[in-house]
Design an enzyme around this catalytic site. Sequence first.
Site, PDB file in Angstrom:
ATOM      1  N   SER A 238     -59.724 -80.842 -15.351  1.00 45.36           N
ATOM      2  CA  SER A 238     -58.284 -80.994 -14.379  1.00 45.36           C
ATOM      3  C   SER A 238     -57.647 -82.187 -14.870  1.00 45.36           C
ATOM      4  O   SER A 238     -57.920 -82.627 -16.073  1.00 45.36           O
ATOM      5  CB  SER A 238     -59.048 -81.781 -13.007  1.00 45.36           C
ATOM      6  N   LYS A 239     -56.638 -82.342 -14.165  1.00 53.48           N
ATOM      7  CA  LYS A 239     -55.594 -83.214 -14.611  1.00 53.48           C
ATOM      8  C   LYS A 239     -56.373 -84.715 -15.223  1.00 53.48           C
ATOM      9  O   LYS A 239     -55.618 -85.410 -16.120  1.00 53.48           O
ATOM     10  CB  LYS A 239     -54.427 -83.898 -13.542  1.00 53.48           C
ATOM     11  N   ARG A 240     -57.075 -85.153 -14.390  1.00 48.84           N
ATOM     12  CA  ARG A 240     -57.821 -86.267 -14.474  1.00 48.84           C
ATOM     13  C   ARG A 240     -58.346 -86.337 -16.162  1.00 48.84           C
ATOM     14  O   ARG A 240     -58.398 -87.357 -16.339  1.00 48.84           O
ATOM     15  CB  ARG A 240     -59.020 -86.155 -13.700  1.00 48.84           C
ATOM     16  N   HIS A 241     -58.601 -85.328 -16.543  1.00 47.43           N
ATOM     17  CA  HIS A 241     -59.122 -85.383 -17.953  1.00 47.43           C
ATOM     18  C   HIS A 241     -58.137 -85.422 -18.893  1.00 47.43           C
ATOM     19  O   HIS A 241     -58.325 -85.052 -20.165  1.00 47.43           O
ATOM     20  CB  HIS A 241     -59.964 -84.082 -18.251  1.00 47.43           C
ATOM     21  N   GLY A 242     -56.837 -85.282 -18.565  1.00 44.09           N
ATOM     22  CA  GLY A 242     -55.633 -85.251 -19.546  1.00 44.09           C
ATOM     23  C   GLY A 242     -55.277 -83.845 -19.599  1.00 44.09           C
ATOM     24  O   GLY A 242     -54.515 -83.388 -20.715  1.00 44.09           O
TER      25      GLY A 242
END
Length: 465
Positions: A238-242
């Site tokens: 996800s975005k959280r992982h970049g």
Amino acid sequence: MACIRTRFSPSPTGFFHLGGARTALFNWLFARHHQGVFVLRIEDTDVARSETRYEQDILDSLRWLGLDWDEGPYHQSDRLKIYHDFIGRLLDVGAAYYCDCPPERLEEKRKAALARGENPRYDGHCRDRHLGPGPNTAVRFRSPPAGTTQWNDLSKGPIAFDNQELDDLVLLRADGVPTYNFAVVVDDLSMEITHVIRGDDHIPNTPRQILLYRALGATPPKFAHIPMILGPDKAKLSKRHGALSVLAYRDMGFLPPALVNFLARLGWSHGDQEIFSTAELIEYFSLEHVSKSAGIFNADKLLWLNGHYLRESTDRDLALILKDFLPQQGVVTDDLDYLSRVVATLKPRAHTLVEMAEMARFYFHDPRPYEAKAARKFLTPASRPGLAALRDRLAALPELQEEALNQIFSEVQKQSGLKMVVLAQAVRVALTGKTASPGLFEIMDILGKEEVLRRLTAALESITD
Ligand code: GLU
């Protein structure tokens, strides 16, 4: 072997992400490896969620990555008549039936099943009611009540499903719109797709699709389900992982071959090799070497690969691309000769074009204000005599040649009693505003004598007692 035909069939319901790009890439590589055909199909039957801007984003991303398609883009929304024809065929052979169960009844049954801890499935209420077409009437598949459906997945190996787990799925909704499983079978069949390569989240759909092929008297294509991409914490990427949209990577200054190389290695390998040109990927790609377990997203590896591809690019090519990243730094230039020389000094140091553009700024703009810490440490009264002597010696040179510069630096260093590193850093801050930069002589050569003298004078003036 007959011509290999693969397809990429995204739903334009959101921005195009790395997972989709990796699926497109594997289909493209497989088709190119076998000199086959790569088809692009836009699955836009979900009218409420499909948007043209998302489709545009998909097309722009594929083009940017260099994943060219040979046919399409086809649109499911243009093919409604074909789906209706196929429904007719299934109804004719008794493999489908009309169903007018109201949504409330289905919802009630669904809730009751969930409450019993069972998987909700259609109870077959309309199976033998021999209904005809009518308002609020959908068409369902008459799924075989027993037996197993299996296939030899080209990536995962043999997979089997008990047919009892598969209920009579809706093929055509009451509003005349086909469901995903039905439309995809009609399309893959009529587009003569030989290999369906897609994410392993689609595995539960595959037995349903195989049964539909059989009901249509057709041979299913080969299937290869590729593993998900997970974050380093093993959670869904996800975005959280970049992980961002493909075009966000373009805007962050990644090069297409770096992203392609990175995506290829997420779930596929060829020995220990990490760096692959696109030609090598096409040559080596095979489904046997798609891994069975998830690919782990590693942002540092992507940066490393991008650094590699930046260094591999010619100065001129890079100058052309970097040009578009410079306005973010307040720099507008068309001087590709100058920019190529700048690029040559930054290539070994930058990981992205955005970073390179930041590093390039001082070549075009006065470096003031200096980085506060750098100025405090190196532009001091103690370094003033050394800097002043250096400026005067440089002023006397006809041009800033490396050999002469070397000699002047060591003489000034001796006379001033400054350590070489202190003198060099003072000059670096004066010329670039920072304590890290390409080699001083390279910088001086590019800035030119006049500008170097101007910056040294400005630095001397900035020193207060
Ligand atoms: N439109 C589907 C998706 O975006 C494609 C599934 C398939 O490849 O069959 O997930």
